[in-house]
Structures are given as structure tokens and as C-alpha cells.
Motif scaffolding. Structure first.
Motif, mmCIF file in Angstrom:
data_model
loop_
_atom_site.group_PDB
_atom_site.id
_atom_site.type_symbol
_atom_site.label_atom_id
_atom_site.label_comp_id
_atom_site.label_asym_id
_atom_site.label_seq_id
_atom_site.Cartn_x
_atom_site.Cartn_y
_atom_site.Cartn_z
ATOM 1 N N ILE A 98 -5.003 6.677 -12.244
ATOM 2 C CA ILE A 98 -5.623 6.252 -10.988
ATOM 3 C C ILE A 98 -5.364 7.352 -9.974
ATOM 4 N N ILE A 99 -6.391 7.753 -9.246
ATOM 5 C CA ILE A 99 -6.199 8.693 -8.147
ATOM 6 C C ILE A 99 -5.782 7.866 -6.938
ATOM 7 N N PRO A 100 -4.555 8.068 -6.469
ATOM 8 C CA PRO A 100 -4.051 7.205 -5.398
ATOM 9 C C PRO A 100 -4.602 7.578 -4.027
ATOM 10 N N HIS A 101 -4.737 6.575 -3.204
ATOM 11 C CA HIS A 101 -5.106 6.723 -1.800
ATOM 12 C C HIS A 101 -4.075 5.936 -0.998
ATOM 13 N N GLY A 102 -4.083 6.094 0.280
ATOM 14 C CA GLY A 102 -3.136 5.373 1.117
ATOM 15 C C GLY A 102 -3.248 3.867 0.981
ATOM 16 N N THR A 103 -4.451 3.382 0.645
ATOM 17 C CA THR A 103 -4.671 1.940 0.529
ATOM 18 C C THR A 103 -4.439 1.405 -0.887
ATOM 19 N N THR A 104 -4.116 2.290 -1.820
ATOM 20 C CA THR A 104 -3.824 1.841 -3.191
ATOM 21 C C THR A 104 -2.571 0.980 -3.175
ATOM 22 N N ARG A 105 -2.657 -0.188 -3.785
ATOM 23 C CA ARG A 105 -1.525 -1.115 -3.817
ATOM 24 C C ARG A 105 -0.746 -0.939 -5.130
ATOM 25 N N ILE A 152 -1.303 7.873 -10.390
ATOM 26 C CA ILE A 152 -0.604 6.664 -10.805
ATOM 27 C C ILE A 152 -1.156 6.332 -12.187
ATOM 28 N N PHE A 153 -0.269 6.071 -13.113
ATOM 29 C CA PHE A 153 -0.695 5.603 -14.427
ATOM 30 C C PHE A 153 -0.364 4.117 -14.502
ATOM 31 N N ARG A 154 -1.420 3.345 -14.677
ATOM 32 C CA ARG A 154 -1.295 1.884 -14.759
ATOM 33 C C ARG A 154 -1.852 1.462 -16.107
ATOM 34 N N GLU A 155 -0.970 0.946 -16.955
ATOM 35 C CA GLU A 155 -1.359 0.569 -18.316
ATOM 36 C C GLU A 155 -2.036 1.741 -19.030
ATOM 37 N N HIS A 156 -1.448 2.915 -18.908
ATOM 38 C CA HIS A 156 -1.879 4.166 -19.540
ATOM 39 C C HIS A 156 -3.207 4.705 -18.995
ATOM 40 N N MET A 215 0.847 -1.187 0.000
ATOM 41 C CA MET A 215 0.000 0.000 0.000
ATOM 42 C C MET A 215 0.888 1.244 0.000
ATOM 43 N N ILE A 216 0.419 2.290 -0.651
ATOM 44 C CA ILE A 216 1.190 3.538 -0.719
ATOM 45 C C ILE A 216 1.524 4.045 0.679
ATOM 46 N N SER A 217 0.590 3.919 1.593
ATOM 47 C CA SER A 217 0.828 4.421 2.956
ATOM 48 C C SER A 217 1.975 3.693 3.652
ATOM 49 N N GLN A 218 2.375 2.526 3.147
ATOM 50 C CA GLN A 218 3.461 1.753 3.758
ATOM 51 C C GLN A 218 4.838 2.089 3.175
#
Length: 165
Positions: free
Chosen positions: A130-137, A123-127, A108-111
Motif C-alpha cells: 500500500i502506498i501510504p498517505h497521511g489519511t491511511t489508517r 505498508i504491507f498489509r496481508e502481503h 491515521m498515519i498523520s496522527q
């Protein structure tokens, strides 16, 4: 362009003020096989602009207009002065880090170490953005757009961009 290896790249950005030059080179670059082409498209004639935009979309070419960029920057300055400062101050530039270190996959981003010292805005994932959050992996190949001090950004870069698959 081919002789000078201009098209031998993953990303080609075309920013000439003459839209037709950018447009023609962009289509040739896609035909050659450049994976990602971004171009400045400032066209006054709305019908011509729409035709060009449709053709560019068909070929997977990304485009922007300086008018839209300027309006977006002005809107950002008005609505989010602190974020605007981050974008315009020289010690807090936008940076991109690509996740190539398998050790951080599924974290997770928060880690992330030192994550409190940076702002991860996208975050760009496969173009796809994504709006990232602390829980986004994180996933391999993620492109993180972030700002922060040069030291903090470079520290994260050394961690995330190690290729240890």
C-alpha cells in the motif's frame, strides 16, 4: 536444512549466486511450510528463467534478480537523489515496524507521534503493498517500511510494536 532448523522461520531469504540452488531450496522450504520465501533468481537463459518463475509463482515464492535491483537503484539515484541519499546513508536505513499495539489501530498515519521525523514509503498489509498517505489508517499486522534517524525509528517501534491486544 531441516536438521539445522533453517526452515523453522517465518521468512527465508535465499541469495546464493547459483539460481538452481536457491530455486531447489525455495521449493523444499515451501513444501516444508515456510510462509514466506524470497530468492535471488539470476538466470541467463530466458526460457529457463520463465519456467522457473512460473513454478515459483505457483508455489507463492517471491524472487528478484540482481540486475533488476541494480537497475532500480540506479534509476532511483537518477530520478530521486534525495530519496537515494536516504536509502544509502548509514544513519537513514530502511526499517520495518509491525503494528502490534491495538492502541494505534485505525489511527491515521498523520496522527502518529514523531511521524514528521520519518518517511513511511510502504505498508504491507496481508502481503499486499500500500502506498501510504497521511489519511491511511493503520491495522494490526501492518508492516511499515520507513526510514529516518535511528532515534525516531526506535521511538515509533516502541510505540507500535507493544503487544497489548
Amino acid at each position: 536444512m531441516i536438521t539445522n532448523n533453517v526452515f523453522d522461520t517465518d521468512i527465508l531469504v535465499l541469495a546464493h549466486k547459483e539460481a538452481s540452488i536457491n530455486y531447489n531450496i525455495a521449493l523444499k522450504a515451501k513444501e516444508y511450510g515456510v510462509p514466506r520465501v524470497i530468492l535471488r533468481l539470476d538466470v541467463r537463459d530466458p526460457r529457463k528463467r520463465m519456467e522457473m518463475e512460473e513454478e515459483l509463482k505457483i508455489h507463492g515464492v517471491e524472487f528478484f534478480s540482481m540486475f533488476d535491483v541494480n537497475v532500480g537503484m540506479l534509476r532511483n539515484a537518477i530520478e530521486s537523489p534525495a530519496a537515494f541519499d536516504l536509502l544509502t546513508k548509514t544513519e537513514f536505513r530502511l526499517n520495518e515496524i509491525t503494528v502490534t499495539n491495538a492502541k494505534y489501530v485505525d489511527m491515521m498515519i498523520s496522527q502518529l507521534p514523531e511521524v514528521t521525523q520519518v518517511i513511511i514509503s510502504r505498508i504491507f498489509r496481508e502481503h499486499e503493498p500500500i502506498i501510504p498517505h497521511g489519511t491511511t489508517r493503520l491495522e494490526l499486522g501492518d508492516h511499515l517500511i520507513l526510514s529516518g534517524s535511528n532515534e525516531s525509528v526506535e521511538y515509533l517501534r516502541t510505540l507500535l510494536e507493544i503487544n497489548n491486544e
